[in-house]
Structures are given as structure tokens and as C-alpha cells.
Design an enzyme around this catalytic site. Structure first.
Site, mmCIF file in Angstrom:
data_model
loop_
_atom_site.group_PDB
_atom_site.id
_atom_site.type_symbol
_atom_site.label_atom_id
_atom_site.label_comp_id
_atom_site.label_asym_id
_atom_site.label_seq_id
_atom_site.Cartn_x
_atom_site.Cartn_y
_atom_site.Cartn_z
ATOM 1 N N CYS A 187 0.802 -1.229 0.000
ATOM 2 C CA CYS A 187 0.000 0.000 0.000
ATOM 3 C C CYS A 187 0.833 1.278 0.000
ATOM 4 O O CYS A 187 0.295 2.368 -0.226
ATOM 5 C CB CYS A 187 -0.950 0.017 1.198
ATOM 6 S SG CYS A 187 -0.121 0.237 2.791
ATOM 7 N N CYS A 202 15.087 -9.026 21.560
ATOM 8 C CA CYS A 202 15.596 -9.527 22.845
ATOM 9 C C CYS A 202 15.624 -8.462 23.936
ATOM 10 O O CYS A 202 15.374 -8.776 25.106
ATOM 11 C CB CYS A 202 16.970 -10.165 22.675
ATOM 12 S SG CYS A 202 18.170 -9.210 21.743
ATOM 13 N N HIS A 220 23.387 -9.302 23.567
ATOM 14 C CA HIS A 220 22.246 -10.107 24.002
ATOM 15 C C HIS A 220 22.032 -9.858 25.485
ATOM 16 O O HIS A 220 22.946 -9.436 26.197
ATOM 17 C CB HIS A 220 22.461 -11.600 23.735
ATOM 18 C CG HIS A 220 21.230 -12.429 23.979
ATOM 19 N ND1 HIS A 220 19.986 -12.067 23.482
ATOM 20 C CD2 HIS A 220 21.028 -13.581 24.684
ATOM 21 C CE1 HIS A 220 19.088 -12.968 23.855
ATOM 22 N NE2 HIS A 220 19.690 -13.884 24.592
ATOM 23 N N ASP A 258 16.055 -17.379 30.032
ATOM 24 C CA ASP A 258 15.996 -16.587 28.800
ATOM 25 C C ASP A 258 14.594 -16.698 28.209
ATOM 26 O O ASP A 258 14.200 -17.746 27.705
ATOM 27 C CB ASP A 258 17.037 -17.085 27.793
ATOM 28 C CG ASP A 258 17.203 -16.140 26.608
ATOM 29 O OD1 ASP A 258 16.199 -15.524 26.188
ATOM 30 O OD2 ASP A 258 18.332 -16.011 26.092
#
Length: 363
Positions: free
Chosen positions: A168, A191, A218, A235
Site C-alpha cells: 500500500c 531480545c 544479548h 531466557d
């Protein structure tokens, strides 16, 4: 003979108590107000070392931000507590445990991991088009990033990713929010967002939690298990419980530093997670990093009473023994064996290209 026996009848209990008192006094003395020479060393370190500045800056935020009772109330009002506890009770009973056992909390954390990943939060490689609706993210082309607008800035947004819909032509913004309460509403991210909100969720259940930062981009959590009597790796992106080996072995990720931030201390936990593929640790001298973590920890515990300080110090000593050994040989071999046998090598969350760019695809 009886007289000789009297003279040699040593009261070992009294001696043990005396030694314990002296040991406790010694431990407490280490956590009393920092000596002037320590303050000078700390100031010099943070003024001359960029890595030390970063650790200090993160500690000033991460060690305190999640201890917010009003946030905890909002979290508990938002989550499906009936479903969570129903599933916990079911698994707890199925494994033959009795009510009141402190392993119950481990079951709670495992269920929160499942609930968060499967029912509540969504991974976002690219956002859906705001105009076309759901399941349209594959039509989105990234155009770069820009700063937040006024509304986005209210929720601690650092940057906004911009995407254009190939169908679009409309533009969709993906604000990278750092406000965990806002994330309760948006329920999507990568994360950083996952760990941010999940840390708050664990805190909201009254758990002792640490936020773990890895220099190679991380983040994850640890929580202190009273049943296991140690810190446990958690985690939320991977729905992973007590699998500290997954990064260096399963993902084949190269890492240098992993630092844990909690309300009672800052700890270098790199040895728990970096079992292979260690990158050079050249950002700060090892003795300076140890001093920095201990100094910040001492500051965080300054207002605690003697018993609290002593209990935490004993826990610290136990953890340091674990980290120095790495792990017991049996546990380490089990971890490596479990990882090598896993059919799911590499990271679960994220697109294939994104994981490959980050060196987290297990190759």
C-alpha cells in the site's frame, strides 16, 4: 587419668561459635563504608575507562528500576494469573511434589517462561503494516531509523525503525520502547524488549532477579532458586531455564563479557556462560573489573542490616566458588552433552538473516 582428661576436654562448640563470630565480623567489615583510598580508585577508574563508565551507568538503572511496587501491581493485573497458577499446580502435582515444597517457585518460573513466549509476547523481525493489518510484516521494507516523536519519547524510546509497505506504500513506525509498562501494552519486540519486560514480571512475583548484559548484544535474566540454592539462567526469548551453555555451544556465539545486575549487587558472570569461543577481554584490567563490581555491590548494600549483609556475602562466596570451577565436572559434561544432542542448534528467536548477522545461528 581423670584429671588429665579434664584438662584436655576442649569445648569445641564454644570455639566454633567464637570463630564464626570473628568470621562474620570479618565479612561485615568488607561491606562497611568504603575507605578513602577505595573511593579514589573508583573515581579514577570510571573517569579513565569507558567500559567501567558503562558498567556503572547500567548499574544505576538496572539495579533499581524494577523494584517498583506500582509497576508490579499493573503487571499482576495484566497477566492471566488463573491460567498461570493452574498450569503450575498441574505440573507440580504431576511430578509428585507436596504442597509447601520450595521447588514450587522453579515450576512457577518455567510456566512464566512458557506463558510469556507462547501466549503473551510476540517476536518482531519487522512490524505489520498499520494500514494492511496483521500478518503483513513480510511486505515491509526497512528505511532506516530516526529519533522518537513527542508521544514515543514519553515511554523511554531511544530509536524508531521506519518501514514502508510494498503493497500500500504507507509508512509504519516501530518504536523501540524501554518502558516495560508500555511493553505490556505493545507486547512485541526483540531480545531487549523481551528481557526488559520479563525481568519486571519475575520481580512482580516477588522473586530475586538479576538482569544479565552481554557485550555482544544479548540480554537475559537470572533468578535465585531457593530450591537449587543458586542463581539460575532464564531466557524468555528461548523459553530457556537453567541452560547457561546455549549461547556459546548451541548458538556458537562468540562472547567476552557477561555482567549481572541486581538490587543487591553487580557480578561478572562470564564464566557461567562463556564455555567456548571466548573473545579477548581487553576492555578493562581483570583486577579493575573485580574491584568495580565489588565497589558497586558495597554501595548497593550499604543500608542493609548486618544479618542481610552476611547472608548475601555467604551467597556471593558460594557463587564465586561455582564460577571459579566453572561448574562441577559432572554438570558441565551433562550440559555439553545435552547441547550437542539437541536437534535445535542455533537460536530459536529471530529471522535466519538476523541470527546469521549476529553469529547466533549455531554455524
Amino acid at each position: 587419668m581423670g584429671e588429665v582428661y579434664e584438662k584436655n576436654n576442649i569445648d569445641f562448640d564454644s570455639i566454633a561459635k567464637m570463630l564464626l563470630i570473628k568470621y562474620k565480623d570479618f565479612i561485615l567489615s568488607k561491606f562497611k563504608k568504603a575507605a578513602p583510598v577505595e573511593n579514589i580508585r573508583f573515581q579514577n577508574l570510571v573517569h579513565t575507562n569507558q567500559f567501567a563508565q558503562g558498567v556503572l551507568g547500567q548499574s544505576q538503572h538496572l539495579c533499581t528500576v524494577y523494584d517498583n511496587p506500582s509497576w508490579h501491581s499493573i503487571v499482576l493485573e495484566t497477566l492471566d494469573l488463573d491460567l498461570i497458577y493452574k498450569n503450575v499446580d498441574k505440573e507440580f502435582a504431576k511430578d509428585g511434589h507436596a504442597e509447601g515444597e520450595n521447588i514450587y517457585t522453579d515450576y512457577l518460573v518455567k510456566e512464566l517462561l512458557r506463558y510469556f513466549k507462547q501466549d503473551f509476547f510476540k517476536w518482531c523481525n519487522k512490524p505489520d503494516c498499520n494500514h494492511c493489518g496483521q500478518n503483513t510484516s513480510e511486505n515491509m521494507t526497512p528505511l532506516g531509523s530516526q529519533g522518537p516523536n513527542g508521544e514515543e519519547s514519553k515511554f523511554n524510546c531511544g530509536t524508531v525503525e521506519i518501514y514502508k509497505c510494498n503493497r500500500c506504500g504507507n509508512i509504519t513506525r516501530f518504536p523501540r520502547y524501554n518502558d516495560p509498562i508500555k511493553l505490556l501494552e505493545t507486547r512485541k519486540g526483540r531480545c531487549g524488549e523481551w528481557c526488559n519486560l520479563f525481568t519486571l514480571i519475575l520481580k512482580s512475583f516477588g522473586l530475586d532477579v538479576r538482569y544479565v548484559w552481554n557485550r555482544e548484544d544479548h540480554v537475559w535474566c537470572e533468578y535465585f532458586s531457593n530450591f537449587l540454592n543458586r542463581w539460575v539462567h532464564v531466557d524468555s526469548c528461548e523459553q530457556s531455564f537453567d541452560q547457561p551453555y546455549i549461547y556459546s555451544i548451541n548458538w556458537n556465539k562468540k562472547m567476552s563479557y557477561c555482567i549481572a545486575f541486581g538490587k543487591d549487587g553487580v557480578v561478572d558472570v562470564s564464566k557461567r556462560y562463556i564455555l567456548q569461543n571466548e573473545l579477548p577481554r581487553d576492555q578493562i584490567k581483570e583486577e579493575d573489573l573485580k574491584f568495580l563490581c565489588q565497589f558497586i555491590t558495597k554501595r548497593l548494600r550499604y543500608s542493609l542490616n548486618d544479618d542481610e549483609i552476611y547472608q548475601l556475602a555467604c551467597r556471593d562466596e558460594q557463587e564465586q566458588i561455582e564460577l571459579i570451577r566453572g561448574k562441577t565436572q559432572e554438570t558441565k559434561s551433562e550440559s555439553v552433552s545435552a547441547a550437542s544432542k539437541s536437534s535445535n542448534r542455533g537460536r530459536e528467536s529471530g529471522s535466519a538473516d538476523w541470527k546469521a548477522q549476529r553469529g547466533e545461528d549455531g554455524k
